[in-house]
Design an enzyme around this catalytic site. Structure first.
Site, PDB file in Angstrom:
ATOM      1  N   GLU A 199       0.924   3.927   1.830  1.00  0.00           N
ATOM      2  CA  GLU A 199       1.447   4.331   3.137  1.00  0.00           C
ATOM      3  C   GLU A 199       2.533   3.379   3.615  1.00  0.00           C
ATOM      4  O   GLU A 199       3.504   3.782   4.245  1.00  0.00           O
ATOM      5  CB  GLU A 199       0.335   4.511   4.161  1.00  0.00           C
ATOM      6  CG  GLU A 199      -0.608   3.345   4.344  1.00  0.00           C
ATOM      7  CD  GLU A 199      -1.820   3.372   3.425  1.00  0.00           C
ATOM      8  OE1 GLU A 199      -1.649   3.335   2.183  1.00  0.00           O
ATOM      9  OE2 GLU A 199      -2.949   3.388   3.949  1.00  0.00           O
ATOM     10  N   HIS A 214       0.838  -1.188   0.000  1.00  0.00           N
ATOM     11  CA  HIS A 214       0.000   0.000   0.000  1.00  0.00           C
ATOM     12  C   HIS A 214       0.879   1.246   0.000  1.00  0.00           C
ATOM     13  O   HIS A 214       2.051   1.204   0.413  1.00  0.00           O
ATOM     14  CB  HIS A 214      -0.938  -0.015   1.196  1.00  0.00           C
ATOM     15  CG  HIS A 214      -1.999  -1.059   1.084  1.00  0.00           C
ATOM     16  ND1 HIS A 214      -3.055  -1.154   1.956  1.00  0.00           N
ATOM     17  CD2 HIS A 214      -2.179  -2.063   0.180  1.00  0.00           C
ATOM     18  CE1 HIS A 214      -3.837  -2.153   1.599  1.00  0.00           C
ATOM     19  NE2 HIS A 214      -3.318  -2.727   0.531  1.00  0.00           N
ATOM     20  N   CYS A 232      -2.723  -1.317   7.563  1.00  0.00           N
ATOM     21  CA  CYS A 232      -1.915  -0.093   7.492  1.00  0.00           C
ATOM     22  C   CYS A 232      -2.117   0.763   8.739  1.00  0.00           C
ATOM     23  O   CYS A 232      -1.173   1.391   9.224  1.00  0.00           O
ATOM     24  CB  CYS A 232      -2.243   0.699   6.238  1.00  0.00           C
ATOM     25  SG  CYS A 232      -1.586  -0.073   4.733  1.00  0.00           S
TER      26      CYS A 232
END
Length: 156
Positions: free
Chosen positions: A77, A75, A106
């Protein structure tokens, strides 16, 4: 002409970064800042040195894992946090700008790394058809500010 806020600049940059994604399903960008300075950037996609999904599987994207998610993707992030960690950059007390609210996995990483504020543009729950934004709920429950960015961006 009024000057854009740092929040506007960083979210606009996250949007621009999302265009670098090789993901067929969703394009997400992230900017990690501390004291009005950018400390790391990221966008979603497979780890460097593996396949670019849009080139290998341009129609359907990469194979799904057991939970129906991308089997290769990191992802946005995660990529921003991992780059900062790899570069020995402290992100304790930092702010994250991301174009899609964090998923629960996350969110756990964000909390553990000491990120104190998250601005997100779109809802992960809406994107995935879920009843709630579990990641946002987790962050708020444990004292991380999670704020949906809703000011109209002046992207040109």
């Amino acid at each position: 002409m009024t000057k854009p806020s740092f929040d506007e600049i960083y979210m606009e940059l996250a949007e621009k970064l999302s265009l670098r994604s090789h993901c067929v399903k969703a394009k997400v960008g992230a900017v990690l800042t501390k004291d009005t300075r950018i400390v790391s950037l990221g966008y979603n996609g497979p780890p460097a040195g593996t396949h670019n999904c849009d080139l290998i599987w341009p129609d359907e994207g990469c194979p799904r894992d057991s939970k129906g998610s991308c089997s290769l993707a990191l992802h946005a992030e995660q990529n921003a946090i991992l780059y900062a960690a790899k570069s020995n950059i402290s992100i304790q007390g930092s702010t994250l700008y991301v174009t899609l609210s964090p998923c629960i996995s996350c969110a756990r990483i964000i909390f553990t790394m000491g990120i104190k504020k998250v601005y997100y543009l779109h809802s992960y729950a809406d994107f995935k058809g879920l009843s709630s934004d579990e990641g946002v709920d987790f962050l708020v429950k444990f004292g991380v500010e999670a704020i949906q960015f809703n000011k109209a961006l002046q992207v040109k």
